[in-house]
Design an enzyme around this catalytic site. Structure first.
Site, PDB file in Angstrom:
ATOM      1  N   GLN A 163       0.809  -1.214   0.000  1.00 22.69           N
ATOM      2  CA  GLN A 163       0.000   0.000   0.000  1.00 22.69           C
ATOM      3  C   GLN A 163       0.854   1.281   0.000  1.00 22.69           C
ATOM      4  O   GLN A 163       0.489   2.264  -0.590  1.00 22.69           O
ATOM      5  CB  GLN A 163      -0.851  -0.084   1.263  1.00 22.69           C
ATOM      6  CG  GLN A 163      -1.816   0.978   1.495  1.00 22.69           C
ATOM      7  CD  GLN A 163      -2.749   0.564   2.648  1.00 22.69           C
ATOM      8  OE1 GLN A 163      -3.527  -0.366   2.536  1.00 22.69           O
ATOM      9  NE2 GLN A 163      -2.662   1.258   3.754  1.00 22.69           N
ATOM     10  N   GLU A 207      -3.182   8.894  -0.779  1.00 20.61           N
ATOM     11  CA  GLU A 207      -2.323   9.610   0.161  1.00 20.61           C
ATOM     12  C   GLU A 207      -1.307  10.499  -0.552  1.00 20.61           C
ATOM     13  O   GLU A 207      -0.263  10.850   0.007  1.00 20.61           O
ATOM     14  CB  GLU A 207      -1.665   8.627   1.125  1.00 20.61           C
ATOM     15  CG  GLU A 207      -2.724   7.967   1.996  1.00 20.61           C
ATOM     16  CD  GLU A 207      -2.182   7.039   3.060  1.00 20.61           C
ATOM     17  OE1 GLU A 207      -0.973   6.776   3.088  1.00 20.61           O
ATOM     18  OE2 GLU A 207      -3.001   6.573   3.870  1.00 20.61           O
ATOM     19  N   ASP A 242       4.296   0.107   4.154  1.00 23.71           N
ATOM     20  CA  ASP A 242       3.114  -0.487   4.772  1.00 23.71           C
ATOM     21  C   ASP A 242       2.605  -1.515   3.771  1.00 23.71           C
ATOM     22  O   ASP A 242       2.167  -1.154   2.674  1.00 23.71           O
ATOM     23  CB  ASP A 242       2.029   0.566   5.062  1.00 23.71           C
ATOM     24  CG  ASP A 242       0.791  -0.079   5.692  1.00 23.71           C
ATOM     25  OD1 ASP A 242       0.830  -1.293   5.969  1.00 23.71           O
ATOM     26  OD2 ASP A 242      -0.204   0.636   5.893  1.00 23.71           O
ATOM     27  N   GLU A 285       5.480  -2.249   8.039  1.00 22.78           N
ATOM     28  CA  GLU A 285       4.181  -2.298   8.725  1.00 22.78           C
ATOM     29  C   GLU A 285       3.343  -3.430   8.142  1.00 22.78           C
ATOM     30  O   GLU A 285       3.311  -3.620   6.923  1.00 22.78           O
ATOM     31  CB  GLU A 285       3.480  -0.948   8.521  1.00 22.78           C
ATOM     32  CG  GLU A 285       2.086  -0.850   9.114  1.00 22.78           C
ATOM     33  CD  GLU A 285       1.457   0.510   8.808  1.00 22.78           C
ATOM     34  OE1 GLU A 285       2.198   1.503   8.637  1.00 22.78           O
ATOM     35  OE2 GLU A 285       0.224   0.571   8.706  1.00 22.78           O
ATOM     36  N   ASP A 311      -0.381  -2.670  12.638  1.00 26.81           N
ATOM     37  CA  ASP A 311      -1.504  -1.737  12.412  1.00 26.81           C
ATOM     38  C   ASP A 311      -2.805  -2.524  12.568  1.00 26.81           C
ATOM     39  O   ASP A 311      -3.430  -2.505  13.640  1.00 26.81           O
ATOM     40  CB  ASP A 311      -1.365  -1.112  11.019  1.00 26.81           C
ATOM     41  CG  ASP A 311      -2.560  -0.265  10.609  1.00 26.81           C
ATOM     42  OD1 ASP A 311      -3.432   0.001  11.454  1.00 26.81           O
ATOM     43  OD2 ASP A 311      -2.648   0.147   9.423  1.00 26.81           O
ATOM     44  N   LYS A 336      -3.595   5.040  15.639  1.00 24.18           N
ATOM     45  CA  LYS A 336      -4.663   5.759  14.936  1.00 24.18           C
ATOM     46  C   LYS A 336      -5.810   5.922  15.917  1.00 24.18           C
ATOM     47  O   LYS A 336      -6.415   4.921  16.340  1.00 24.18           O
ATOM     48  CB  LYS A 336      -5.163   4.932  13.749  1.00 24.18           C
ATOM     49  CG  LYS A 336      -4.187   4.742  12.606  1.00 24.18           C
ATOM     50  CD  LYS A 336      -4.708   3.633  11.692  1.00 24.18           C
ATOM     51  CE  LYS A 336      -4.033   3.627  10.333  1.00 24.18           C
ATOM     52  NZ  LYS A 336      -4.335   2.371   9.602  1.00 24.18           N
ATOM     53  N   ARG A 365      -5.393   8.524   8.597  1.00 30.81           N
ATOM     54  CA  ARG A 365      -6.147   7.528   7.850  1.00 30.81           C
ATOM     55  C   ARG A 365      -6.105   7.948   6.390  1.00 30.81           C
ATOM     56  O   ARG A 365      -5.839   9.101   6.071  1.00 30.81           O
ATOM     57  CB  ARG A 365      -7.622   7.461   8.308  1.00 30.81           C
ATOM     58  CG  ARG A 365      -7.859   7.067   9.743  1.00 30.81           C
ATOM     59  CD  ARG A 365      -7.146   5.827  10.215  1.00 30.81           C
ATOM     60  NE  ARG A 365      -7.356   4.632   9.420  1.00 30.81           N
ATOM     61  CZ  ARG A 365      -7.908   3.510   9.874  1.00 30.81           C
ATOM     62  NH1 ARG A 365      -8.340   3.430  11.127  1.00 30.81           N
ATOM     63  NH2 ARG A 365      -8.006   2.448   9.097  1.00 30.81           N
ATOM     64  N   SER A 366      -6.402   7.021   5.505  1.00 30.02           N
ATOM     65  CA  SER A 366      -6.407   7.424   4.094  1.00 30.02           C
ATOM     66  C   SER A 366      -7.532   8.428   3.841  1.00 30.02           C
ATOM     67  O   SER A 366      -7.415   9.286   2.977  1.00 30.02           O
ATOM     68  CB  SER A 366      -6.509   6.202   3.192  1.00 30.02           C
ATOM     69  OG  SER A 366      -7.574   5.366   3.582  1.00 30.02           O
ATOM     70  N   LYS A 387       3.122   9.161  10.097  1.00 34.04           N
ATOM     71  CA  LYS A 387       2.816   8.728   8.740  1.00 34.04           C
ATOM     72  C   LYS A 387       1.621   9.543   8.303  1.00 34.04           C
ATOM     73  O   LYS A 387       0.525   9.373   8.837  1.00 34.04           O
ATOM     74  CB  LYS A 387       2.429   7.244   8.829  1.00 34.04           C
ATOM     75  CG  LYS A 387       2.822   6.417   7.664  1.00 34.04           C
ATOM     76  CD  LYS A 387       2.483   4.965   7.901  1.00 34.04           C
ATOM     77  CE  LYS A 387       1.001   4.703   7.922  1.00 34.04           C
ATOM     78  NZ  LYS A 387       0.569   3.420   7.400  1.00 34.04           N
TER      79      LYS A 387
HETATM   80  C1  2PG Z   1      -2.861   2.322   6.889  1.00 31.56           C
HETATM   81  C2  2PG Z   1      -3.702   3.488   6.460  1.00 31.56           C
HETATM   82  C3  2PG Z   1      -3.195   4.851   6.621  1.00 31.56           C
HETATM   83  P1  2PG Z   1      -6.240   3.282   5.999  1.00 31.56           P
HETATM   84  O1  2PG Z   1      -3.178   1.175   6.574  1.00 31.56           O
HETATM   85  O2  2PG Z   1      -1.879   2.464   7.602  1.00 31.56           O
HETATM   86  O3  2PG Z   1      -2.024   5.110   5.930  1.00 31.56           O
HETATM   87  O4  2PG Z   1      -4.690   3.287   5.556  1.00 31.56           O
HETATM   88  O5  2PG Z   1      -6.513   4.562   6.697  1.00 31.56           O
HETATM   89  O6  2PG Z   1      -7.002   3.126   4.708  1.00 31.56           O
HETATM   90  O7  2PG Z   1      -6.424   2.100   6.898  1.00 31.56           O
HETATM   91 MG    MG Z   2      -1.461   0.263   7.684  1.00 35.11          MG
END
Ligand code: 2PG
Ligand code: MG
Length: 425
Positions: A163, A207, A242, A285, A311, A336, A365-366, A387
């Site tokens: 990702q 992102e 990640d 990650e 994560d 997060k 978050r994305s 991040k």
């Molecule tokens: C992640 C994120 C943020 P999402 O996986 O770390 O960069 O993505 O917010 O879509 O979970």
């Molecule tokens: Mg992640």
């Protein structure tokens, strides 16, 4: 007698950077609007995250948040009006009790978090303090920006399995220098990518990173390394990913889809062992799926010295982190706030991580808004790493720009985490 009473709480529905509804909350103290906060939202979410309440139906394709807004305006506002705004712990505890479910599915974690964050902001403003200072009188560490310059996975329109392809300017002397380096490198990377992969490749992902039509992980890394080499900053830069491997995993076959190949857990671990021997990679990650505590322990052992971040594995949840501590799974937590739903609980998870020698990487978050809250939070934690995407698009740059302000405010008291990003204090 409380000194600074919450006099009103008001939520509304706004949209995030993807045009998806989210919750914004205002907190009034002694009759004055003092704090406002927006709730972010993920796309590659973990199964164990706190519950995001969506309306369903046809409005906004079912993604409306009017129910969450109503829960704030009626139930939560009712319960918290009259409370001292500086009583963050007790306010968050009250909301958890009011919800009464393990994953905040009754009121919605998006309703609860909006209030929790707006309360913190309102308290800081009432006391005339910047948020990071209100939360921690010892806050002084400016984080290394983990810049996601090439997007893949669920955050892009290409076929890259991972990702986020991240560069970390650990050798910069300060946060502002780190930011300048990354913006300069991004400005080199974009035309290079267009030249090699065509102009569609420099449309940006969720992102802000480029989205070249690459499948091979090394090819993407090489592109990034070449841009860094051309910038002249190579000695200051290290790399991270990640992988978001939960989304590359097929439960039925227990296999991962990497670069179009189907790999077992052991093969994934060997893949990374080889990769880190070839490139200056310092952080990975979610290299494995969210239920595999044992695999996370094994890869952490195998890749000694590399930061392994959980994560989807930990989802900022103390209980899941405690489980990981027992099995020595990973050595850092992605942090997060909306994965757990209150600031207090997120802070407790960070404290538990630091006490046990784990690192803490604060993350966007994305789906973000222009709210820069996490910039203050990473400084409040003395967290050392953040991040928050590429240095483009306002929902990303809002955080970097807020960090520039904080760096200026702290003056000579500011310490850039640099190479000590995992253990900055
Ligand atoms: C992640 C994120 C943020 P999402 O996986 O770390 O960069 O993505 O917010 O879509 O979970
Ligand atoms: Mg992640």
């Amino acid at each position: 007698m409380p000194q600074h009473k919450i006099s009103a709480i008001k939520a509304r529905e706004i949209i995030d950077c993807r045009g998806t509804p989210t919750v914004q909350v205002d907190v009034w103290v002694d009759g004055v609007l003092r704090g406002r906060a927006d709730v972010p939202s993920g796309r590659s979410t973990g199964s164990y995250e706190a519950y995001e309440l969506r309306d369903g139906g046809t409005r906004y394709g079912g993604f409306g948040v009017q129910k969450a807004v109503a829960n704030v305006n009626a139930i939560i506002a009712d319960a918290l009006t009259g409370k001292d705004v500086t009583e963050q712990r007790s306010i968050d505890r009250d909301m958890v009790a009011l919800d009464g479910t393990p994953n905040k599915s009754h009121l919605g974690a998006n309703a609860i978090l909006g209030v929790s964050l707006a309360v913190a902001r309102a308290a800081a403003a009432t006391l005339d303090l910047p948020l990071y200072r209100y939360l921690n009188s010892e806050a002084h560490v400016l984080p290394v920006p983990m810049m996601n310059l090439i997007n893949g996975g669920k955050l892009s329109s290409n076929d890259l399995c991972f990702q986020e392809f991240i560069m970390m300017p650990v050798g910069a002397a300060s946060f502002s220098e780190a930011l300048r380096m990354t913006a300069e490198i991004n400005a080199i990377l974009r035309p290079m990518t267009a030249e090699r992969y065509g102009k569609l490749a420099i449309n940006v992902g969720d992102e802000g990173g480029v989205v070249p039509p690459i499948v091979d992980v090394r090819e993407a890394l090489d592109l990034l390394c070449e841009a860094v080499a051309r910038s002249g900053y190579a000695e200051h830069i290290v790399y991270a990913f990640d992988c978001a491997a939960t989304h590359l995993y097929d439960k039925a076959t227990s296999r991962y889809s990497f670069e179009g190949r189907s790999l077992t857990r052991d093969e994934v671990i060997r893949f990374f062992e080889k990769l880190v021997s070839e490139y200056p990679i310092v952080s990975i990650e979610d290299p494995l799926q969210e239920d595999d505590f044992e695999g996370f322990a094994e890869i952490t052992r195998a890749l000694r010295g590399i930061q392994i971040i959980g994560d989807d594995l930990f989802v900022t949840n103390k209980d899941r982190l405690a489980q990981g501590l027992v099995s020595n799974s990973a050595n850092s937590v992605l942090w997060k706030v909306n994965q757990i739903g209150t600031l207090t609980e997120a802070m407790e998870t960070a404290t538990m991580a630091f006490r046990n020698g784990y690192g803490v990487c604060v993350s966007e978050r994305s789906g973000e808004t222009e709210d820069p809250m996490i910039a203050d939070l990473v400084v409040a934690l003395n967290g050392g790493q953040i991040k928050t995407g590429a240095p483009v698009r306002s929902e990303r740059t809002a955080k970097y720009n807020r960090l520039l302000q904080i760096e200026e405010e702290l003056g000579s008291a500011a310490t850039y985490a640099g190479r000590a990003f995992r253990r900055p204090v």
